[in-house]
Design a protein around this motif. Structure first.
Motif, PDB file in Angstrom:
ATOM      1  N   LYS A   4       0.838  -1.196   0.000  1.00 40.99           N
ATOM      2  CA  LYS A   4       0.000   0.000   0.000  1.00 40.99           C
ATOM      3  C   LYS A   4       0.874   1.249   0.000  1.00 40.99           C
ATOM      4  CE  LYS A   4      -4.428  -1.304   1.924  1.00 40.99           C
ATOM      5  NZ  LYS A   4      -5.453  -0.948   2.888  1.00 40.99           N
ATOM      6  N   GLU A  36      -7.497 -10.106 -11.845  1.00 41.15           N
ATOM      7  CA  GLU A  36      -6.511  -9.475 -10.973  1.00 41.15           C
ATOM      8  C   GLU A  36      -7.091  -8.227 -10.303  1.00 41.15           C
ATOM      9  OE1 GLU A  36      -3.078  -8.615  -8.894  1.00 41.15           O
ATOM     10  OE2 GLU A  36      -3.689 -10.475  -9.928  1.00 41.15           O
ATOM     11  N   ARG A  40      -7.351  -7.396  -6.243  1.00 38.14           N
ATOM     12  CA  ARG A  40      -6.838  -6.180  -5.605  1.00 38.14           C
ATOM     13  C   ARG A  40      -7.954  -5.393  -4.921  1.00 38.14           C
ATOM     14  NH1 ARG A  40      -1.870  -3.970  -9.465  1.00 38.14           N
ATOM     15  NH2 ARG A  40      -0.996  -6.036  -9.860  1.00 38.14           N
ATOM     16  N   LYS A  43      -8.294  -6.873  -1.665  1.00 34.74           N
ATOM     17  CA  LYS A  43      -7.155  -6.592  -0.790  1.00 34.74           C
ATOM     18  C   LYS A  43      -7.142  -5.152  -0.295  1.00 34.74           C
ATOM     19  CE  LYS A  43      -2.117  -6.722  -0.554  1.00 34.74           C
ATOM     20  NZ  LYS A  43      -0.855  -7.127  -1.218  1.00 34.74           N
ATOM     21  N   TYR A  44      -7.326  -4.206  -1.213  1.00 35.98           N
ATOM     22  CA  TYR A  44      -7.190  -2.802  -0.857  1.00 35.98           C
ATOM     23  C   TYR A  44      -8.512  -2.136  -0.493  1.00 35.98           C
ATOM     24  CZ  TYR A  44      -2.578  -3.463  -2.875  1.00 35.98           C
ATOM     25  OH  TYR A  44      -1.316  -3.925  -3.137  1.00 35.98           O
ATOM     26  N   VAL A 142      -8.471   0.263  -8.685  1.00 33.54           N
ATOM     27  CA  VAL A 142      -7.488  -0.317  -7.760  1.00 33.54           C
ATOM     28  C   VAL A 142      -6.084   0.113  -8.152  1.00 33.54           C
ATOM     29  CG1 VAL A 142      -8.910  -2.338  -7.249  1.00 33.54           C
ATOM     30  CG2 VAL A 142      -7.261  -2.411  -9.160  1.00 33.54           C
TER      31      VAL A 142
END
Length: 930
Positions: A4, A36, A40, A43-44, A142
């Motif tokens: 990050k 992908e 992400r 994740k973010y 993202v």
């Protein structure tokens, strides 16, 4: 896998090789794959600004019932119930409930800065996924996404730009800089924060050009999100009025309990009352000395202050902030859009041998323009006409007229908009002129050569090259000059004269823009080449220098008087701006904030200063330029450490933390971002700095009025206590001339409306000629205590006691004992209550001014007080003649002579006070009201 983004990595990303950066983010020119991107996103998280932890709405509601004064009232109610006075206890609690609900309603529009941050992000963004261009919701963007930027787009993430074409970004919401900055693919770090040439930031806006960008950070990991975090983490300071009311509550509590204890001991040892009876008697005195009407009176008075300020274009979100304004000693003010108009305006034109002042030039449509105060025919001014044509056709900006009362809308850059408006003032229509000179090719502006060139055809069919840009770049490509309609070779003396003019205007904080042109005739090499083969080198050469335009973001017209009024009121203004030091000092000096000797501290210099050094710096004449969000926050904090009450103005996202930190945060309502508005305590609906001065005067007036009705409310405590004192001194031989319920009638009934009327009084003369009151001053000071207890209260006590004994005398006293019950007792306590109420009528009029004569402001000018007086007379009459109320308050009817006695009470009391004020004015030589 990528980590990050942190703020410290921004510069590393800017310096990185494009291919290596793509590899680091595991992406490419074709963008991410859908799979992908989904990983992400998990994740973010979504590309949104997360809300800070919000307090429960129930807790927000309950907080309005837990101030020190509110707690005192809750306890008072319990004491009254415990003492067997159930009606009294319920009444006190009812007052607390009503006041708490009113406060909650006033403060319901709580701070929602993070909600506003989300509103500033665009709804959709065009990204490359799976090798295709597609539009997605901005929340789905993202890190690693490759997206496109076009003119007018809001930037959805912190990103590295590639393949830029004339990309200009408005970063004013982050930096405060009024002029859009150019973004290019190459790395370059300018002055201050957010100055990387190849990085764009979330929350900013593209004003022109195009680019491809790689998302580096989204959501709370962006610089935008970092500011949101800073705003959320900053707790709002307690308002001075809240601290003062807490202090006042402690004072009144000590007084009430002290008197209660004294009366308890006197009742036991002096009157020989039983302990239980003495305790109940003392509890009644404690309740009597607590001004139950103070809290609702303060709340309603502050609400009235907010209503008056709203009419002056200042909206207050918290009642207590009204009074805090009056205590303001320092205003930390942004420049762009606050002190200035936030629009670039051409104010001077320089041509060889001629200078024109076009400040304030109006629109003309007759082929003339007003220059130096005179109408000039453009047909006779070939040089000026050439410059205006260049400014019009070498321009990509459109300016549309706004509706009545609205600003013109600009599609493009403020600098080019200023040129369009200048031409329009001369009667030149941009659309018509661009049709007459059709554009064939454009060589966009870039920061290396600092020029923009367009190649057009003039009406005769010849190629016409026009260039505008920085003076140094223009002079480098010019070998001729247009001088009074004639083209001649440019000399070294010409160049020196031009540079001297440029330097002179630059010292005034003006931005200069130079213009040149060339007509491509048969001898010109470019006439024999195709436009496709035309290069910067072949086009921008052998140019003819025309002249300069000077522009600035002009001060608001009303700012000059506003600054003078601030100085008159001993309020310092500290300019805190993201603009350049030269421009900042020029504006500050011009409008009178500082002198030429003021110290200018840049953001970079500020970073190197210790807190002690900064704390000393803000005590003197100082201007802060090129500052970042943390800088403004820190400046406000250091001013507060010096003991200043700080009001901070702003309109951008970058201002939100400082607005929240300040004692009073002031946001611009028209140009301000929602973030700034929600973080602020006050919003200026007209973006007018002068409204702040009006609001400060209103704040000072509110505080003065708070003291007036505090004096008025406390005045009745002495005649309320006098009957009990008489009862104790006579060891019970004189029955209580006033019951506890009758005392409550004064505190919560008859006193309330006149007290609210005092809250609407206008400022006494000279209130803005005085410095802000000291931080250690208190609402309840010696002067108020003396007036309340030793003057107004003493007079009312004598009058009300005399009324009590008068009724008893008429009914046979001293030949018969004083009645302790029955009709005579009810009549005696009723006239005692009436005498206190009519003494308070005089007090209400007397409290309208501190030392000025009430006649000078108009005896009947305050209709609220007059209405309150009528209501309290009606209320006392209802208590006397309604049977149910007679039973609750132990009252009885009065005869005509007793009513005449009551109506005669206010006149001598009022005149005696007028005489005292007259003597004080003679001693102090106070100016009369105009």
């Amino acid at each position: 896998m990528i980590q990050k983004n942190k703020t410290t990595l921004i510069d590393d990303y800017a310096k990185a090789d494009p291919t290596a950066l793509m590899n680091q983010f595991q992406t490419g020119n074709e963008g991410l794959s859908g799979a992908e991107a989904e990983k992400r996103l998990q994740k973010y998280g979504p590309n949104t600004i997360q809300q800070g932890k919000k307090r429960s709405e129930i807790l927000v509601f309950l907080a309005n019932f837990t101030s020190m004064m509110a707690i005192l009232l809750w306890v008072s109610g319990i004491i009254a119930m415990f003492a067997g006075m159930m009606e009294l206890g319920i009444a006190i609690w009812a007052v607390n409930v009503i006041n708490g609900c009113f406060s909650y309603w006033q403060q319901h529009a709580a701070q929602k800065a993070t909600d506003s941050l989300k509103k500033m992000l665009p709804s959709y963004v065009k990204v490359r996924r799976d090798g295709k261009s597609q539009q997605i919701q901005v929340e789905q963007l993202v890190p690693g996404d490759v997206f496109d930027i076009q003119a007018g787009d809001s930037i959805p993430a912190d990103a590295r730009v590639f393949n830029t074409s004339n990309l200009q970004i408005d970063e004013s919401s982050l930096t405060g800089e009024s002029v859009p900055v150019e973004k290019k693919a190459d790395y370059h770090h300018g002055d201050g924060e957010f100055a990387q040439q190849n990085i764009v930031f979330a929350g900013t806006v593209s004003t022109s050009g195009t680019a491809t960008a790689l998302a580096l950070a989204t959501g709370m990991d962006t610089e935008f999100g970092r500011i949101a975090t800073l705003t959320q983490s900053q707790k709002k300071t307690i308002y001075p009025l809240e601290r003062e009311l807490n202090h006042l509550t402690r004072q009144l509590t000590i007084i009430a309990i002290g008197i209660g204890v004294a009366f308890f001991l006197l009742a036991i040892f002096f009157v020989k009352y039983p302990i239980a009876k003495s305790f109940i008697f003392a509890l009644g005195m404690i309740v009597a000395f607590i001004p139950e009407g103070l809290l609702p009176t303060v709340t309603l008075s502050l609400a009235q202050g907010t209503q008056r300020m709203a009419k002056k274009h200042a909206l207050l979100k918290n009642l207590s902030s009204v009074e805090t304004l009056g205590q303001t000693t320092v205003i930390c003010s942004d420049k762009t859009g606050t002190l200035t108009q936030n629009q670039m305006t051409i104010n001077h034109i320089w041509l060889p041998g001629k200078e024109y002042d076009v400040t304030g030039t109006g629109y003309l449509t007759n082929g003339k323009i007003q220059l130096n105060g005179k109408d000039v025919d453009l047909a006779n001014e070939l040089d000026l006409n050439k410059l205006l044509i260049n400014a019009t056709i070498n321009n990509d900006t459109e300016v549309t007229e706004g509706k009545a009362g609205e600003k013109s809308k600009i599609l493009g850059t403020p600098t080019e908009a200023g040129l369009v408006i200048l031409s329009r003032k001369a009667g030149i229509d941009a659309k018509d002129e661009r049709k007459a000179y059709p554009r064939l090719k454009e060589l966009p502006f870039d920061s290396d050569r600092k020029l923009m060139t367009v190649i057009t055809k003039d009406p005769s069919g010849q190629l016409f090259i026009n260039t505008k840009g920085a003076l140094g770049s223009e002079l480098a490509i010019c070998d001729r000059i247009l001088d009074n309609g004639q083209v001649r070779p440019i000399t070294d003396q010409d160049r020196a004269t031009i540079n001297q003019a440029n330097e002179t205007y630059s010292k005034q904080g003006l931005r200069t823009l130079a213009f040149s042109y060339r007509i491509v005739d048969g001898d010109d090499p470019l006439a024999h080449k195709s436009l496709e083969s035309c290069t910067i080198q072949s086009a921008e050469t052998h140019m003819i220098f025309v002249g300069l335009t000077m522009m600035s973001d002009p001060p608001r017209p009303e700012i000059f008087d506003a600054v003078k009024n601030c100085k008159r009121a001993s309020i310092r203004i500290i300019m805190v701006t993201g603009d350049s030091p030269i421009t900042a000092k020029s504006i500050a000096t011009r409008i009178g904030i500082t002198s030429d000797k003021a110290r200018v501290i840049s953001g970079d210099e500020l970073d190197k200063m210790s807190d002690d050094d900064l704390q000393q710096a803000v005590k003197g004449e100082v201007i802060f330029a090129r500052v970042a969000p943390e800088h403004k926050f820190r400046i406000v904090s250091m001013c507060q450490k010096n003991g200043d009450v700080v009001a901070s103005t702003g309109d951008g996202v970058n201002d939100a933390p400082a607005l929240k930190r300040a004692d009073i945060g002031i946001a611009m309502g028209v140009t301000g971002t929602d973030v700034a508005k929600d973080a602020a305590d006050m919003i200026l609906t007209d973006d007018n700095f002068a409204s702040i001065v009006s609001a400060i005067e209103e704040g000072r007036t509110v505080y003065s009025n708070l003291q007036k009705f505090l004096l008025y409310i406390l005045t009745s405590n002495v005649p309320e206590a006098a009957p009990s004192v008489i009862f104790l001194v006579t060891r019970g031989l004189v029955p209580l001339p006033l019951t506890v319920m009758q005392i409550l009638t004064v505190d919560l009934g008859t006193d309330l409306l006149p007290a609210l009327g005092l809250g609407t009084e206008k400022a006494e003369p000279g209130i803005m000629d005085q410095p802000p009151r000291p931080l250690n001053s208190h609402l309840l000071n010696r002067s108020i205590i003396w007036k309340a207890f030793g003057w107004y209260g003493l007079i009312a006590s004598v009058v009300s006691t005399a009324a009590y004994f008068y009724v008893n005398h008429v009914n046979g006293w001293p030949n018969v004992p004083l009645a302790g019950s029955g009709m005579v007792y009810a009549e005696a306590t009723t006239i005692t209550l009436g005498a206190i109420v009519f003494s308070q009528i005089a007090a209400a009029m007397n409290c309208r001014t501190q030392i000025s004569s009430v006649f000078s402001i108009g005896l009947f000018s305050n209709h609220r007080i007059l209405t309150g007086i009528v209501v309290e007379v009606v209320l006392i009459a209802l208590l006397m003649y309604v049977p149910f109320l007679q039973g609750v308050f132990n009252t009885g009817p009065l005869n005509l002579s007793e009513w005449i006695f009551l109506f005669c009470i206010p006149v001598p009391i009022f005149l005696i006070e007028e005489l005292r004020k007259y003597i004080v004015r003679r001693i102090k030589r106070v100016p009369k009201v105009a």
